[in-house]
Design an enzyme around this catalytic site. Structure first.
Site, PDB file in Angstrom:
ATOM      1  N   THR A   1     -20.191  -2.516  -1.314  1.00  0.00           N
ATOM      2  CA  THR A   1     -19.652  -3.118  -0.233  1.00  0.00           C
ATOM      3  C   THR A   1     -19.384  -2.139   0.647  1.00  0.00           C
ATOM      4  O   THR A   1     -18.970  -0.964   0.623  1.00  0.00           O
ATOM      5  CB  THR A   1     -18.143  -3.887  -0.677  1.00  0.00           C
ATOM      6  OG1 THR A   1     -18.314  -4.581  -1.829  1.00  0.00           O
ATOM      7  CG2 THR A   1     -17.669  -4.410   0.350  1.00  0.00           C
TER       8      THR A   1
ATOM      9  N   TYR B   1     -15.236   5.088 -13.883  1.00  0.00           N
ATOM     10  CA  TYR B   1     -14.895   4.071 -13.153  1.00  0.00           C
ATOM     11  C   TYR B   1     -15.452   2.676 -13.578  1.00  0.00           C
ATOM     12  O   TYR B   1     -14.686   1.700 -13.629  1.00  0.00           O
ATOM     13  CB  TYR B   1     -15.850   4.235 -11.841  1.00  0.00           C
ATOM     14  CG  TYR B   1     -15.648   3.105 -10.768  1.00  0.00           C
ATOM     15  CD1 TYR B   1     -14.569   2.932 -10.102  1.00  0.00           C
ATOM     16  CD2 TYR B   1     -16.870   2.137 -10.652  1.00  0.00           C
ATOM     17  CE1 TYR B   1     -14.577   1.929  -9.193  1.00  0.00           C
ATOM     18  CE2 TYR B   1     -16.532   0.911  -9.835  1.00  0.00           C
ATOM     19  CZ  TYR B   1     -15.454   0.896  -8.913  1.00  0.00           C
ATOM     20  OH  TYR B   1     -15.485   0.008  -8.176  1.00  0.00           O
TER      21      TYR B   1
ATOM     22  N   ASP C   1       4.533   3.030  -4.252  1.00  0.00           N
ATOM     23  CA  ASP C   1       3.930   3.711  -4.928  1.00  0.00           C
ATOM     24  C   ASP C   1       3.467   2.644  -6.031  1.00  0.00           C
ATOM     25  O   ASP C   1       4.538   2.388  -6.869  1.00  0.00           O
ATOM     26  CB  ASP C   1       4.592   4.743  -5.547  1.00  0.00           C
ATOM     27  CG  ASP C   1       3.748   5.365  -6.660  1.00  0.00           C
ATOM     28  OD1 ASP C   1       2.729   5.051  -7.163  1.00  0.00           O
ATOM     29  OD2 ASP C   1       4.140   6.598  -7.128  1.00  0.00           O
TER      30      ASP C   1
ATOM     31  N   ASP D   1       0.793  -1.178  -0.024  1.00  0.00           N
ATOM     32  CA  ASP D   1      -0.019  -0.099  -0.078  1.00  0.00           C
ATOM     33  C   ASP D   1       0.861   1.270  -0.061  1.00  0.00           C
ATOM     34  O   ASP D   1       2.050   1.185   0.150  1.00  0.00           O
ATOM     35  CB  ASP D   1      -0.703  -0.108   1.017  1.00  0.00           C
ATOM     36  CG  ASP D   1      -2.260   0.798   0.987  1.00  0.00           C
ATOM     37  OD1 ASP D   1      -2.358   1.722   0.124  1.00  0.00           O
ATOM     38  OD2 ASP D   1      -3.435   0.056   1.556  1.00  0.00           O
TER      39      ASP D   1
ATOM     40  N   SER E   1     -15.609  -4.900 -10.293  1.00  0.00           N
ATOM     41  CA  SER E   1     -16.925  -4.294  -9.854  1.00  0.00           C
ATOM     42  C   SER E   1     -17.940  -4.947 -10.562  1.00  0.00           C
ATOM     43  O   SER E   1     -18.122  -4.892 -11.872  1.00  0.00           O
ATOM     44  CB  SER E   1     -17.102  -2.865  -9.934  1.00  0.00           C
ATOM     45  OG  SER E   1     -18.228  -2.227  -9.598  1.00  0.00           O
TER      46      SER E   1
END
Length: 248
Positions: free
Chosen positions: A182, A149, A56, A36, A136
């Site tokens: 979620t 998105y 990164d 992360d 997604s």
């Protein structure tokens, strides 16, 4: 403990789905490398089999160095879970800047290219491995105002399917998970600017799920545990909907 001694890299491990996934894999005996942007976001994972790496994820050299370090530490990489992601607040296409478009595509798509490229490098010699990308349900059941998105998640699915056929001869499985709405901190970011986050969760997102509740991060983590495991030895190129029926 069916994942005992499997080495699994989890990106976006600092919170939300990535945190739940890393915690689940640890309970199953895996050796987890959490990646992360900030190491502090993973400090709560005080577990002897958890290694936190602050990188990164869009820096090619940093990603390559992190995977090399993980491989040097453990001698192998059995799994990669791409859980990093960026949301889009609902807005008309006229209000989406090119800068935002590129930023979102980089986080949600380019990062997959960089991490999967490195994972494949270390998995091929072992002729085994599992790469899983969190996409997604909006990729197949879009909502208005999330065009950037949704495009990124559609690209993530297509990229995973392309990798699945390419890497299958090397014993590497590549699958996609499509979560429904979620219950993470990111959920409220999909609401229109100025909208009440709690109201957006209850009235817009939860009500859109046929099974009557938001998806829990633990629901996603269970599916990842299965796809990483040998139980899914012949599962590749699959798209698993963990959405409570939202995609129907």
């Amino acid at each position: 403990m069916e994942l005992k001694d499997k080495v699994v890299v989890v990106t976006g491990a600092g919170g939300g789905m990535g945190k739940a996934i890393s915690e689940k894999l640890l309970t199953e005996g895996a050796l987890v490398v959490g990646m992360d942007l900030k190491e502090a976001s993973m400090k709560d994972r005080n577990h002897p089999q958890f290694t936190a790496m602050a990188i990164d994820i869009l820096n090619e050299e940093a990603v390559a160095s992190a995977f090399a370090e993980a491989h040097e530490q453990y001698g192998k990489i059995d799994g990669l879970v791409n859980a990093i992601g960026m949301a889009q607040s609902a807005s008309s296409i006229e209000d989406v800047s090119l800068e935002f478009w590129h930023q979102l595509m980089n986080v949600n798509v380019t990062s997959l290219f960089l991490t999967s490229k490195e994972a494949a490098k270390y998995m091929k010699p072992k002729q085994q491995g599992s790469i899983i990308t969190i996409a997604s349900i909006s990729a197949v059941r879009p909502r208005p105002g999330l065009q950037a998105y949704i495009a990124s998640k559609g690209a993530a699915e297509s990229f995973s399917r392309a990798l699945a056929i390419e890497l299958a001869p090397h014993g590497i499985r590549v699958n996609t998970v499509h979560p429904g709405p979620t219950d993470t901190g990111m959920l409220g970011q999909f609401a229109a600017p100025g909208a009440d986050v709690d109201t957006a969760k209850k009235q817009i997102f939860a009500d859109s799920v046929p099974m009557g509740r938001l998806v829990a991060p633990s629901d996603i983590a269970e599916s990842i545990s299965y796809l990483v495991s040998d139980r899914a030895a012949m599962v590749t190129g699959a798209v698993l909907h963990v959405d409570g029926g939202r995609g129907l």
